[in-house]
Design a protein around this motif. Structure first.
Motif, PDB file in Angstrom:
ATOM      1  N   ASP A 262       4.334  -5.641 -51.421  1.00  0.00           N
ATOM      2  CA  ASP A 262       5.139  -6.134 -52.541  1.00  0.00           C
ATOM      3  C   ASP A 262       6.459  -6.748 -52.094  1.00  0.00           C
ATOM      4  OD1 ASP A 262       3.192  -5.133 -54.297  1.00  0.00           O
ATOM      5  OD2 ASP A 262       4.102  -3.151 -54.251  1.00  0.00           O
ATOM      6  N   VAL A 263       7.085  -6.168 -51.067  1.00  0.00           N
ATOM      7  CA  VAL A 263       8.418  -6.616 -50.635  1.00  0.00           C
ATOM      8  C   VAL A 263       8.468  -6.541 -49.113  1.00  0.00           C
ATOM      9  CG1 VAL A 263      10.902  -6.204 -50.757  1.00  0.00           C
ATOM     10  CG2 VAL A 263       9.487  -5.774 -52.766  1.00  0.00           C
ATOM     11  N   LEU A 264       9.141  -7.515 -48.489  1.00  0.00           N
ATOM     12  CA  LEU A 264       9.398  -7.506 -47.054  1.00  0.00           C
ATOM     13  C   LEU A 264      10.887  -7.275 -46.825  1.00  0.00           C
ATOM     14  CD1 LEU A 264       8.394  -7.933 -44.125  1.00  0.00           C
ATOM     15  CD2 LEU A 264       8.945 -10.362 -44.409  1.00  0.00           C
ATOM     16  N   ILE A 265      11.217  -6.254 -46.032  1.00  0.00           N
ATOM     17  CA  ILE A 265      12.607  -5.950 -45.688  1.00  0.00           C
ATOM     18  C   ILE A 265      12.882  -6.516 -44.299  1.00  0.00           C
ATOM     19  CG2 ILE A 265      14.300  -4.123 -45.333  1.00  0.00           C
ATOM     20  CD1 ILE A 265      12.695  -2.380 -47.208  1.00  0.00           C
ATOM     21  N   ILE A 266      13.893  -7.367 -44.190  1.00  0.00           N
ATOM     22  CA  ILE A 266      14.179  -8.089 -42.954  1.00  0.00           C
ATOM     23  C   ILE A 266      15.580  -7.723 -42.456  1.00  0.00           C
ATOM     24  CG2 ILE A 266      15.172 -10.142 -44.041  1.00  0.00           C
ATOM     25  CD1 ILE A 266      13.563 -11.814 -42.001  1.00  0.00           C
ATOM     26  N   ASN A 267      15.735  -7.757 -41.158  1.00  0.00           N
ATOM     27  CA  ASN A 267      17.033  -7.482 -40.538  1.00  0.00           C
ATOM     28  C   ASN A 267      17.897  -8.735 -40.609  1.00  0.00           C
ATOM     29  OD1 ASN A 267      19.154  -6.498 -39.045  1.00  0.00           O
ATOM     30  ND2 ASN A 267      18.095  -6.642 -37.081  1.00  0.00           N
ATOM     31  N   LEU A 268      18.991  -8.662 -41.330  1.00  0.00           N
ATOM     32  CA  LEU A 268      19.859  -9.834 -41.493  1.00  0.00           C
ATOM     33  C   LEU A 268      20.475 -10.248 -40.166  1.00  0.00           C
ATOM     34  CD1 LEU A 268      21.197 -11.864 -43.398  1.00  0.00           C
ATOM     35  CD2 LEU A 268      23.010 -10.183 -43.800  1.00  0.00           C
ATOM     36  N   GLY A 269      20.739  -9.288 -39.268  1.00  0.00           N
ATOM     37  CA  GLY A 269      21.330  -9.637 -37.981  1.00  0.00           C
ATOM     38  C   GLY A 269      20.432 -10.479 -37.109  1.00  0.00           C
ATOM     39  N   ALA A 270      19.121 -10.463 -37.369  1.00  0.00           N
ATOM     40  CA  ALA A 270      18.189 -11.275 -36.581  1.00  0.00           C
ATOM     41  C   ALA A 270      18.065 -12.694 -37.107  1.00  0.00           C
ATOM     42  CB  ALA A 270      16.803 -10.610 -36.560  1.00  0.00           C
ATOM     43  N   LEU A 271      18.599 -12.985 -38.283  1.00  0.00           N
ATOM     44  CA  LEU A 271      18.505 -14.327 -38.869  1.00  0.00           C
ATOM     45  C   LEU A 271      19.736 -15.127 -38.457  1.00  0.00           C
ATOM     46  CD1 LEU A 271      17.233 -13.355 -42.434  1.00  0.00           C
ATOM     47  CD2 LEU A 271      15.881 -14.204 -40.507  1.00  0.00           C
ATOM     48  N   THR A 272      19.659 -15.762 -37.316  1.00  0.00           N
ATOM     49  CA  THR A 272      20.797 -16.531 -36.795  1.00  0.00           C
ATOM     50  C   THR A 272      21.019 -17.838 -37.545  1.00  0.00           C
ATOM     51  OG1 THR A 272      19.318 -17.525 -35.149  1.00  0.00           O
ATOM     52  CG2 THR A 272      20.521 -15.537 -34.502  1.00  0.00           C
ATOM     53  N   SER A 273      20.032 -18.275 -38.324  1.00  0.00           N
ATOM     54  CA  SER A 273      20.166 -19.553 -39.028  1.00  0.00           C
ATOM     55  C   SER A 273      21.006 -19.449 -40.294  1.00  0.00           C
ATOM     56  CB  SER A 273      18.774 -20.090 -39.393  1.00  0.00           C
ATOM     57  OG  SER A 273      18.080 -19.159 -40.215  1.00  0.00           O
ATOM     58  N   ILE A 274      21.302 -18.247 -40.765  1.00  0.00           N
ATOM     59  CA  ILE A 274      22.091 -18.085 -41.990  1.00  0.00           C
ATOM     60  C   ILE A 274      23.572 -18.164 -41.628  1.00  0.00           C
ATOM     61  CG2 ILE A 274      22.665 -16.515 -43.880  1.00  0.00           C
ATOM     62  CD1 ILE A 274      19.875 -15.450 -43.780  1.00  0.00           C
ATOM     63  N   PRO A 275      24.336 -19.083 -42.214  1.00  0.00           N
ATOM     64  CA  PRO A 275      25.762 -19.240 -41.840  1.00  0.00           C
ATOM     65  C   PRO A 275      26.598 -18.078 -42.350  1.00  0.00           C
ATOM     66  CG  PRO A 275      25.193 -20.680 -43.675  1.00  0.00           C
ATOM     67  CD  PRO A 275      23.903 -20.070 -43.228  1.00  0.00           C
ATOM     68  N   ASP A 276      27.776 -17.938 -41.764  1.00  0.00           N
ATOM     69  CA  ASP A 276      28.676 -16.853 -42.144  1.00  0.00           C
ATOM     70  C   ASP A 276      29.234 -17.023 -43.546  1.00  0.00           C
ATOM     71  OD1 ASP A 276      28.232 -15.811 -39.660  1.00  0.00           O
ATOM     72  OD2 ASP A 276      30.079 -16.612 -38.775  1.00  0.00           O
ATOM     73  N   SER A 277      29.217 -18.246 -44.067  1.00  0.00           N
ATOM     74  CA  SER A 277      29.737 -18.486 -45.413  1.00  0.00           C
ATOM     75  C   SER A 277      28.750 -18.104 -46.509  1.00  0.00           C
ATOM     76  CB  SER A 277      30.099 -19.971 -45.559  1.00  0.00           C
ATOM     77  OG  SER A 277      28.955 -20.791 -45.325  1.00  0.00           O
ATOM     78  N   HIS A 278      27.547 -17.739 -46.157  1.00  0.00           N
ATOM     79  CA  HIS A 278      26.534 -17.389 -47.145  1.00  0.00           C
ATOM     80  C   HIS A 278      26.896 -16.077 -47.829  1.00  0.00           C
ATOM     81  CE1 HIS A 278      22.551 -16.536 -48.875  1.00  0.00           C
ATOM     82  NE2 HIS A 278      22.302 -17.823 -48.702  1.00  0.00           N
ATOM     83  N   ALA A 279      26.370 -15.915 -49.042  1.00  0.00           N
ATOM     84  CA  ALA A 279      26.672 -14.702 -49.811  1.00  0.00           C
ATOM     85  C   ALA A 279      26.139 -13.450 -49.137  1.00  0.00           C
ATOM     86  CB  ALA A 279      26.076 -14.828 -51.220  1.00  0.00           C
ATOM     87  N   LEU A 280      25.092 -13.580 -48.325  1.00  0.00           N
ATOM     88  CA  LEU A 280      24.553 -12.414 -47.628  1.00  0.00           C
ATOM     89  C   LEU A 280      25.544 -11.834 -46.638  1.00  0.00           C
ATOM     90  CD1 LEU A 280      20.919 -13.706 -46.952  1.00  0.00           C
ATOM     91  CD2 LEU A 280      21.577 -11.868 -48.513  1.00  0.00           C
ATOM     92  N   TRP A 281      26.440 -12.668 -46.112  1.00  0.00           N
ATOM     93  CA  TRP A 281      27.448 -12.199 -45.165  1.00  0.00           C
ATOM     94  C   TRP A 281      28.796 -11.939 -45.831  1.00  0.00           C
ATOM     95  CZ3 TRP A 281      26.129 -10.301 -40.728  1.00  0.00           C
ATOM     96  CH2 TRP A 281      24.994 -10.778 -40.068  1.00  0.00           C
ATOM     97  N   ASN A 282      28.835 -11.957 -47.163  1.00  0.00           N
ATOM     98  CA  ASN A 282      30.094 -11.741 -47.877  1.00  0.00           C
ATOM     99  C   ASN A 282      29.856 -10.793 -49.049  1.00  0.00           C
ATOM    100  OD1 ASN A 282      32.162 -13.901 -46.708  1.00  0.00           O
ATOM    101  ND2 ASN A 282      30.171 -14.904 -46.887  1.00  0.00           N
ATOM    102  N   ASN A 283      29.391  -9.584 -48.743  1.00  0.00           N
ATOM    103  CA  ASN A 283      29.192  -8.559 -49.758  1.00  0.00           C
ATOM    104  C   ASN A 283      29.447  -7.192 -49.133  1.00  0.00           C
ATOM    105  OD1 ASN A 283      26.510  -7.518 -48.673  1.00  0.00           O
ATOM    106  ND2 ASN A 283      25.972  -9.672 -49.094  1.00  0.00           N
ATOM    107  N   ASN A 284      29.228  -6.163 -49.899  1.00  0.00           N
ATOM    108  CA  ASN A 284      29.554  -4.808 -49.449  1.00  0.00           C
ATOM    109  C   ASN A 284      28.647  -4.302 -48.335  1.00  0.00           C
ATOM    110  OD1 ASN A 284      31.585  -4.681 -51.381  1.00  0.00           O
ATOM    111  ND2 ASN A 284      30.230  -3.812 -52.944  1.00  0.00           N
ATOM    112  N   TYR A 285      27.505  -4.947 -48.109  1.00  0.00           N
ATOM    113  CA  TYR A 285      26.552  -4.462 -47.109  1.00  0.00           C
ATOM    114  C   TYR A 285      26.479  -5.377 -45.885  1.00  0.00           C
ATOM    115  CZ  TYR A 285      25.088  -1.693 -51.111  1.00  0.00           C
ATOM    116  OH  TYR A 285      25.077  -0.841 -52.190  1.00  0.00           O
ATOM    117  N   ALA A 286      27.314  -6.379 -45.807  1.00  0.00           N
ATOM    118  CA  ALA A 286      27.236  -7.331 -44.700  1.00  0.00           C
ATOM    119  C   ALA A 286      27.598  -6.676 -43.370  1.00  0.00           C
ATOM    120  CB  ALA A 286      28.144  -8.527 -44.971  1.00  0.00           C
ATOM    121  N   TYR A 287      28.578  -5.758 -43.372  1.00  0.00           N
ATOM    122  CA  TYR A 287      29.006  -5.185 -42.096  1.00  0.00           C
ATOM    123  C   TYR A 287      28.008  -4.169 -41.547  1.00  0.00           C
ATOM    124  CZ  TYR A 287      30.813  -1.238 -44.891  1.00  0.00           C
ATOM    125  OH  TYR A 287      30.942  -0.178 -45.748  1.00  0.00           O
ATOM    126  N   MET A 288      26.901  -3.932 -42.261  1.00  0.00           N
ATOM    127  CA  MET A 288      25.808  -3.145 -41.686  1.00  0.00           C
ATOM    128  C   MET A 288      25.170  -3.858 -40.501  1.00  0.00           C
ATOM    129  SD  MET A 288      23.809  -1.818 -45.103  1.00  0.00           S
ATOM    130  CE  MET A 288      22.497  -1.118 -44.127  1.00  0.00           C
TER     131      MET A 288
END
Length: 703
Positions: free
Chosen positions: A448-474
């Motif tokens: 139903d859902v795939l959980i992915i490691n955000l640190g492995a996605l080098t193509s996502i820029p730092d300005s994206h919302a995924l890197w600017n929320n309460n869980y980004a520093y995980m």
């Protein structure tokens, strides 16, 4: 990214064919080369048995070859798949080796070398000349154990009718009861220097050079002198010479041999002798800026108060913290700790069970210390490290339930995780299993859902919302580490599968942490339900098109209730059901009978069919049915040849029959036992030509 075995050539000896193919595949995946022939290019010999020409040649003439086994290759391959650095570039024993190839060879030699006396049975007798204590019985036993000997006995000699393992008797005295018994058993009597030389060479040397009968009148240094022709190379290997030439560009002995052939040894020795003369000049004063500074322990000055850990886990955690400079105490609510102290609780402790934590600097779980050890520095607390567990019941989105999934269950898969993050996400998802979220080992069309490691996605820029929320520093520390190529390829294949074949939401672990946070907030406000959306931009990486409500998960929890954790349920199961005596069962049965109404209708015994005991297990007899119509005698309407012609005609027509139902019915008519009235049989009205008996016999033989 360079693979660990790049530039290293492996060669097998005495390996079964299937095992050899498996080992070669793993070596090639690790970047190495595989050669079945022992050539000058071979760096590592994978040993299946020491009783081979390849092993004897390498032990006697090739000090540069590392002798390892299949278990070492399997272990390194498994560690590499989990993302570990098998080259140990950060280890203090190997950090000074700059070349990755030379460092990997050194790791193989120091950590994965096959014991010289593996599977040997060694009996040690009297030793008169211990060579200034180097060959004492205690030292010989220690050397045998370090070389993986199967058994070593220095007190008794045990006679056996058949020796299953290679066995030797070590002594320098030719007389004695144990020596005579060993001779009667046909065992070789070997000089003690054999054990010392095997230990120094790190390989099994032929003990025929050390037989006591040939070494009795020889001086110590002359015993076994010709067993190995590469002692100089062994000494140079064990005592590396410093040089001004960088190690990456400095040619090794094997390279010189391959390039210059027979003159390689002469050139190599001349270069080595020159470098030895230069060695004293290297002893210059080291500038203060380059002086080696003493490293501070990782947890130096940290006070940790452990609470609610099982005894075994408590001891392990205490040893780790104190071994890295920290101080450990048992949690005592009556004592006020310092402001720099940490309260350490298990990761499976519910938030509502936490003690008062105001005096502490932070409340952390064992995950915090595992992450600090993994990244080799003292980290700030993050959602991985603090207590998070709460109980709730998860209901999947309705669209998933309509496609055949259980409404209260959500199947997830993971990708891109390695190292400590892989360990922790697996544990966290295990805690969620009784709450309605199940981890599957593989990604398939039931996921139903795939959980992915955000640190492995080098193509996502730092300005994206995924890197600017309460869980980004995980993922901030994990982002700095170079990802294993195997994990990156696996992650790419899973993403392509989702894009092309199975469109499902792809989220980060922030979604999992939000489940716990919403549940805790829900308990504080006494609400029974809370909503969380899979396609929220704070954790959603990919999602199929649809409205927000189509990807809404509901958390259900009764206000003020406390659901037991998985560990509590497991521990409480055996004690929940009290034992019931026979007297209590009898009393309960009588009470049920007393509450039964008296005027209840009972079945009429007249209608019951009573059979004799010997026939009760048999099925009832089927009564004979009288024929509805009067059966007429069968009259012969045609000759035998005509009936055969009709049969052949019907057989030929079966190929053109589309449904096949009529053919099956016709075939059933001509069985040996036919059921039903003859009038029910279907007769064909298609005329057929007459068939003679001779023609029918020919057809039967052809069929």
């Amino acid at each position: 990214m360079q693979k660990p075995f790049q530039g290293i050539t492996f060669c097998p000896t005495a390996l079964p064919e299937e095992m050899s193919r498996s080992v070669s595949r793993k070596i090639i995946k690790l970047g190495g080369a595989f050669s079945k022939d022992l050539t000058k290019l071979v760096n590592v010999l994978v040993v299946g048995s020491t009783n081979t020409n390849k092993y004897r040649f390498a032990a006697q003439h090739r000090a540069d070859i590392v002798l390892t086994d299949v278990e070492a290759i399997d272990s390194l391959y498994d560690l590499w798949l989990t993302g570990e650095d098998v080259t140990m570039k950060d280890h203090s024993n190997f950090a000074q080796i700059v070349s990755p190839r030379d460092r990997m060879v050194s790791v193989l030699r120091e950590r994965f070398q096959v014991g010289a006396l593996k599977d040997f049975v060694v009996f040690i007798g009297r030793v008169d000349d211990d060579h200034a204590g180097e060959a004492s019985i205690e030292k010989l036993e220690q050397m045998c154990v370090s070389q993986n000997v199967h058994s070593c006995n220095s007190r008794h000699f045990v006679k056996e009718s058949y020796w299953n393992r290679p066995t030797v008797f070590v002594t320098d005295c030719a007389r004695g009861a144990r020596v005579d018994a060993a001779r009667q058993q046909g065992l070789p009597i070997v000089h003690p220097k054999w054990i010392l030389d095997c230990h120094r060479r790190q390989a099994l040397l032929d003990f025929s050079y050390y037989l006591l009968e040939d070494a009795t009148d020889r001086p110590w240094d002359a015993v076994g002198k010709t067993s190995c022709s590469c002692w100089e190379d062994v000494l140079r290997r064990d005592e590396p010479v410093e040089s001004d030439v960088p190690q990456e560009t400095r040619p090794n002995h094997q390279t010189v041999l391959n390039k210059f052939g027979s003159d390689g040894d002469r050139l190599w020795k001349s270069v080595i002798h020159k470098e030895k003369k230069k060695t004293p000049s290297l002893a210059v004063e080291v500038p203060e800026s380059k002086a080696v500074t003493e490293t501070v322990p990782l947890f130096s000055g940290i006070q940790c108060h452990l609470h609610a850990f099982p005894q075994r886990h408590h001891e392990i955690l205490r040893k780790i913290i104190e071994g890295n400079g920290g101080d450990c105490f048992n949690y005592d609510p009556t004592k006020i700790p310092s402001n720099a102290a940490y309260l350490v609780v298990p990761s499976n402790m519910l938030i509502e069970d936490l003690p008062i934590s105001d005096p502490f600097k932070a409340v952390v779980t064992e995950f915090y210390f595992e992450r600090c050890l993994h990244y080799k520095k003292l980290l700030e607390t993050d959602p991985w490290s603090v207590p998070f567990l709460t109980n709730f019941k998860l209901q999947a989105p309705r669209d998933l339930a309509e496609h055949g999934h259980a409404k209260d269950s959500l199947k997830v898969a993971i990708t891109g995780f390695q190292g400590v993050e892989l360990l922790h996400i697996t544990k966290i998802l295990g805690y969620l299993t009784p709450m309605g979220l199940h981890l599957t080992e593989t990604l398939n069309k039931d996921t139903d859902v795939l959980i992915i490691n955000l640190g492995a996605l080098t193509s996502i820029p730092d300005s994206h919302a995924l890197w600017n929320n309460n869980y980004a520093y995980m993922f901030s520390e994990n982002k700095k580490i170079e990802q294993n190529q195997v994990f990156r390829n696996s992650m790419k294949r899973k993403i392509e599968f989702i894009k092309q074949k199975h469109s499902i939401p792809v989220v980060t672990p922030g979604f999992i942490m939000e489940l716990f946070a919403r549940s805790a907030k829900n308990k504080g406000t006494n609400k029974t339900r809370a909503k969380i959306f899979l396609n929220d931009i704070n954790w959603c990486v990919l999602c199929p098109r649809g409205s927000k409500e189509q990807f809404c998960c509901e958390l259900i929890l009764e206000p003020g209730s406390k659901q037991p954790s998985a560990a509590e349920v497991e521990n409480s199961l055996p004690t929940k059901i009290p034992p019931i005596s026979l007297k209590e069962k009898r009393q309960e049965l009588l009470e049920k009978l007393s509450r039964t109404p008296v005027n209840r209708k009972r079945p009429n015994p007249v209608n019951e069919t009573r059979l004799p005991p010997q026939h009760r297990s048999l099925p009832p007899k089927v009564p004979k049915l009288a024929p509805v119509e009067k059966m007429m005698a069968v009259q012969r309407s045609s000759s035998w040849g005509k009936m055969m012609s009709e049969h052949v005609r019907q057989t030929d027509n079966t190929e053109g029959n589309e449904t096949g139902s009529e053919t099956d019915h016709e075939d059933s008519i001509h069985t040996q036992v036919t059921y039903g009235a003859i009038s029910e049989r279907k007769e064909t009205k298609v005329p057929s030509r007459r068939l003679t008996r001779q023609h029918a016999k020919q057809i039967d033989t052809e069929i």
